[in-house]
Design a protein around this motif. Structure first.
Motif, PDB file in Angstrom:
ATOM      1  N   PHE A  50       0.689  -1.251  -0.143  1.00  0.00           N
ATOM      2  CA  PHE A  50       0.024   0.082  -0.177  1.00  0.00           C
ATOM      3  C   PHE A  50       0.745   1.134   0.142  1.00  0.00           C
ATOM      4  O   PHE A  50       0.343   2.436  -0.342  1.00  0.00           O
ATOM      5  CB  PHE A  50      -0.982  -0.084   1.258  1.00  0.00           C
ATOM      6  N   GLY A  51       2.298   1.029   0.180  1.00  0.00           N
ATOM      7  CA  GLY A  51       3.134   2.337   0.017  1.00  0.00           C
ATOM      8  C   GLY A  51       3.458   2.825  -1.274  1.00  0.00           C
ATOM      9  O   GLY A  51       3.798   3.771  -1.380  1.00  0.00           O
ATOM     10  N   ASP A  52       3.179   1.692  -2.213  1.00  0.00           N
ATOM     11  CA  ASP A  52       3.319   1.901  -3.424  1.00  0.00           C
ATOM     12  C   ASP A  52       2.104   2.276  -4.449  1.00  0.00           C
ATOM     13  O   ASP A  52       2.235   2.653  -5.782  1.00  0.00           O
ATOM     14  CB  ASP A  52       4.101   0.762  -4.031  1.00  0.00           C
ATOM     15  N   TYR A  53       0.974   1.982  -3.994  1.00  0.00           N
ATOM     16  CA  TYR A  53      -0.314   2.018  -4.718  1.00  0.00           C
ATOM     17  C   TYR A  53      -1.376   2.546  -3.901  1.00  0.00           C
ATOM     18  O   TYR A  53      -1.378   2.617  -2.364  1.00  0.00           O
ATOM     19  CB  TYR A  53      -0.740   0.472  -4.989  1.00  0.00           C
ATOM     20  N   LYS A  54      -1.982   3.324  -4.528  1.00  0.00           N
ATOM     21  CA  LYS A  54      -3.485   3.802  -3.855  1.00  0.00           C
ATOM     22  C   LYS A  54      -4.597   3.040  -4.044  1.00  0.00           C
ATOM     23  O   LYS A  54      -4.858   2.474  -5.107  1.00  0.00           O
ATOM     24  CB  LYS A  54      -3.588   5.232  -4.353  1.00  0.00           C
ATOM     25  N   ILE A  55      -5.560   2.725  -3.248  1.00  0.00           N
ATOM     26  CA  ILE A  55      -6.605   2.014  -3.332  1.00  0.00           C
ATOM     27  C   ILE A  55      -8.013   2.870  -3.656  1.00  0.00           C
ATOM     28  O   ILE A  55      -8.060   3.817  -3.294  1.00  0.00           O
ATOM     29  CB  ILE A  55      -6.907   1.028  -1.941  1.00  0.00           C
ATOM     30  N   GLY A  56      -8.832   2.415  -4.401  1.00  0.00           N
ATOM     31  CA  GLY A  56     -10.113   2.857  -4.813  1.00  0.00           C
ATOM     32  C   GLY A  56     -11.244   2.104  -4.473  1.00  0.00           C
ATOM     33  O   GLY A  56     -10.846   0.732  -4.813  1.00  0.00           O
ATOM     34  N   TRP A  57     -12.483   2.218  -4.011  1.00  0.00           N
ATOM     35  CA  TRP A  57     -13.713   1.472  -4.064  1.00  0.00           C
ATOM     36  C   TRP A  57     -14.544   1.443  -5.053  1.00  0.00           C
ATOM     37  O   TRP A  57     -14.836   2.953  -5.284  1.00  0.00           O
ATOM     38  CB  TRP A  57     -14.176   1.670  -2.815  1.00  0.00           C
ATOM     39  N   PHE A  58     -15.131   0.742  -5.421  1.00  0.00           N
ATOM     40  CA  PHE A  58     -16.148   0.682  -6.828  1.00  0.00           C
ATOM     41  C   PHE A  58     -17.385  -0.075  -6.424  1.00  0.00           C
ATOM     42  O   PHE A  58     -17.205  -1.021  -5.512  1.00  0.00           O
ATOM     43  CB  PHE A  58     -15.275   0.303  -8.209  1.00  0.00           C
ATOM     44  N   ARG A  59     -18.558   0.061  -7.064  1.00  0.00           N
ATOM     45  CA  ARG A  59     -19.540  -0.825  -6.929  1.00  0.00           C
ATOM     46  C   ARG A  59     -20.486  -0.925  -8.437  1.00  0.00           C
ATOM     47  O   ARG A  59     -20.078  -0.135  -9.165  1.00  0.00           O
ATOM     48  CB  ARG A  59     -20.644  -0.447  -5.694  1.00  0.00           C
ATOM     49  N   GLN A  60     -20.940  -1.838  -8.614  1.00  0.00           N
ATOM     50  CA  GLN A  60     -21.669  -2.055  -9.632  1.00  0.00           C
ATOM     51  C   GLN A  60     -23.047  -2.540  -9.284  1.00  0.00           C
ATOM     52  O   GLN A  60     -23.199  -4.002  -8.751  1.00  0.00           O
ATOM     53  CB  GLN A  60     -20.900  -3.058 -10.682  1.00  0.00           C
ATOM     54  N   ALA A  61     -24.191  -1.929  -9.485  1.00  0.00           N
ATOM     55  CA  ALA A  61     -25.328  -2.465  -9.320  1.00  0.00           C
ATOM     56  C   ALA A  61     -26.073  -3.113 -10.317  1.00  0.00           C
ATOM     57  O   ALA A  61     -25.448  -2.847 -11.468  1.00  0.00           O
ATOM     58  CB  ALA A  61     -26.328  -1.203  -8.909  1.00  0.00           C
ATOM     59  N   PRO A  62     -26.897  -4.092 -10.207  1.00  0.00           N
ATOM     60  CA  PRO A  62     -27.476  -4.737 -11.279  1.00  0.00           C
ATOM     61  C   PRO A  62     -27.987  -3.920 -12.313  1.00  0.00           C
ATOM     62  O   PRO A  62     -28.801  -2.837 -12.291  1.00  0.00           O
ATOM     63  CB  PRO A  62     -28.819  -5.335 -10.753  1.00  0.00           C
ATOM     64  N   GLY A  63     -27.563  -4.182 -13.522  1.00  0.00           N
ATOM     65  CA  GLY A  63     -28.017  -3.586 -14.878  1.00  0.00           C
ATOM     66  C   GLY A  63     -27.363  -2.090 -15.026  1.00  0.00           C
ATOM     67  O   GLY A  63     -27.817  -1.226 -15.945  1.00  0.00           O
ATOM     68  N   LYS A  64     -26.527  -1.868 -14.156  1.00  0.00           N
ATOM     69  CA  LYS A  64     -25.730  -0.468 -14.105  1.00  0.00           C
ATOM     70  C   LYS A  64     -24.125  -0.699 -14.577  1.00  0.00           C
ATOM     71  O   LYS A  64     -23.625  -1.584 -14.193  1.00  0.00           O
ATOM     72  CB  LYS A  64     -26.199   0.473 -12.885  1.00  0.00           C
ATOM     73  N   GLU A  65     -23.908   0.476 -14.872  1.00  0.00           N
ATOM     74  CA  GLU A  65     -22.303   0.545 -15.042  1.00  0.00           C
ATOM     75  C   GLU A  65     -21.516   0.704 -13.661  1.00  0.00           C
ATOM     76  O   GLU A  65     -22.099   1.095 -12.692  1.00  0.00           O
ATOM     77  CB  GLU A  65     -21.928   1.602 -16.096  1.00  0.00           C
ATOM     78  N   ARG A  66     -20.418   0.042 -13.768  1.00  0.00           N
ATOM     79  CA  ARG A  66     -19.569   0.333 -12.344  1.00  0.00           C
ATOM     80  C   ARG A  66     -19.080   1.785 -12.227  1.00  0.00           C
ATOM     81  O   ARG A  66     -18.805   2.460 -13.111  1.00  0.00           O
ATOM     82  CB  ARG A  66     -18.172  -0.458 -12.771  1.00  0.00           C
ATOM     83  N   GLU A  67     -19.297   2.132 -10.885  1.00  0.00           N
ATOM     84  CA  GLU A  67     -19.025   3.520 -10.589  1.00  0.00           C
ATOM     85  C   GLU A  67     -18.174   3.727  -9.365  1.00  0.00           C
ATOM     86  O   GLU A  67     -17.929   2.701  -8.540  1.00  0.00           O
ATOM     87  CB  GLU A  67     -20.465   4.262 -10.395  1.00  0.00           C
ATOM     88  N   GLY A  68     -17.375   4.663  -9.213  1.00  0.00           N
ATOM     89  CA  GLY A  68     -16.502   4.963  -8.222  1.00  0.00           C
ATOM     90  C   GLY A  68     -17.076   5.149  -6.952  1.00  0.00           C
ATOM     91  O   GLY A  68     -18.156   6.030  -7.115  1.00  0.00           O
ATOM     92  N   VAL A  69     -16.723   4.674  -5.752  1.00  0.00           N
ATOM     93  CA  VAL A  69     -17.369   4.950  -4.545  1.00  0.00           C
ATOM     94  C   VAL A  69     -16.453   5.777  -3.596  1.00  0.00           C
ATOM     95  O   VAL A  69     -16.929   7.025  -3.064  1.00  0.00           O
ATOM     96  CB  VAL A  69     -17.444   3.853  -3.697  1.00  0.00           C
ATOM     97  N   SER A  70     -15.126   5.830  -3.716  1.00  0.00           N
ATOM     98  CA  SER A  70     -14.350   6.413  -2.916  1.00  0.00           C
ATOM     99  C   SER A  70     -12.859   6.148  -3.138  1.00  0.00           C
ATOM    100  O   SER A  70     -12.717   4.953  -3.880  1.00  0.00           O
ATOM    101  CB  SER A  70     -14.415   5.997  -1.126  1.00  0.00           C
ATOM    102  N   CYS A  71     -12.100   7.084  -3.109  1.00  0.00           N
ATOM    103  CA  CYS A  71     -10.646   6.771  -3.360  1.00  0.00           C
ATOM    104  C   CYS A  71      -9.575   7.980  -2.623  1.00  0.00           C
ATOM    105  O   CYS A  71     -10.206   8.756  -1.965  1.00  0.00           O
ATOM    106  CB  CYS A  71     -10.369   6.982  -4.723  1.00  0.00           C
ATOM    107  N   ILE A  72      -8.381   7.616  -2.286  1.00  0.00           N
ATOM    108  CA  ILE A  72      -7.452   8.400  -1.808  1.00  0.00           C
ATOM    109  C   ILE A  72      -6.548   8.878  -2.803  1.00  0.00           C
ATOM    110  O   ILE A  72      -5.975   8.009  -3.724  1.00  0.00           O
ATOM    111  CB  ILE A  72      -6.761   7.689  -0.493  1.00  0.00           C
ATOM    112  N   THR A  73      -6.394  10.152  -2.945  1.00  0.00           N
ATOM    113  CA  THR A  73      -5.612  10.630  -4.152  1.00  0.00           C
ATOM    114  C   THR A  73      -4.415  10.997  -3.507  1.00  0.00           C
ATOM    115  O   THR A  73      -4.156  11.505  -2.315  1.00  0.00           O
ATOM    116  CB  THR A  73      -6.219  12.091  -4.646  1.00  0.00           C
TER     117      THR A  73
END
Length: 127
Positions: A29-52
């Motif tokens: 985790f010192g070399d990469y940053k994490i993001g959370w995503f979600r995909q609801a049924p029938g919908k495109e995946r969307e970003g929920v949260s991230c650290i910049t």
């Protein structure tokens, strides 16, 4: 081999809480940053949260602000998404992804910028 795995999903009633975990192996985790995503049924995946990495700030999807909290445990190489006051519209498969910390972003990077993706966990919120 890099592996990311989201866990902690389940069935919860409206107004309930869940805490999701994203565990990483083969990746620091010192070399990469994490993001959370979600995909609801029938919908495109969307970003929920991230650290910049430009300033270390945390960003949230407008619809989850004030309800979700993203945190990192560097010692455990684990990211968490605490989800409170859940709503039926939060129902989705939640997944985590990692982007290279060498690239700086002021806002959550596009999904195409993420290098590694983990298997998701299903969150179902009943009304």
């Amino acid at each position: 081999e890099v592996q990311l795995q989201a866990s902690g999903g389940g069935l919860v009633q409206t107004g309930g809480s869940l805490r999701l975990s994203c565990t990483a192996s083969g990746l620091d985790f010192g070399d990469y940053k994490i993001g959370w995503f979600r995909q609801a049924p029938g919908k495109e995946r969307e970003g929920v949260s991230c650290i910049t990495n430009s300033d270390g700030s945390t960003h949230y999807l407008d619809s989850v602000k004030g309800r979700f909290t993203f945190s990192i445990d560097r010692a455990q190489n684990t990211a968490y998404l605490q989800m409170n006051m859940l709503k039926p519209e939060d129902t989705a498969v939640y997944s985590c992804a990692a982007y290279d910390d060498d690239f700086y972003y002021d806002n959550c990077p596009q999904q195409s910028k993420y290098d590694y993706w983990g298997r998701g966990t299903l969150v179902t919120v009943s009304s």
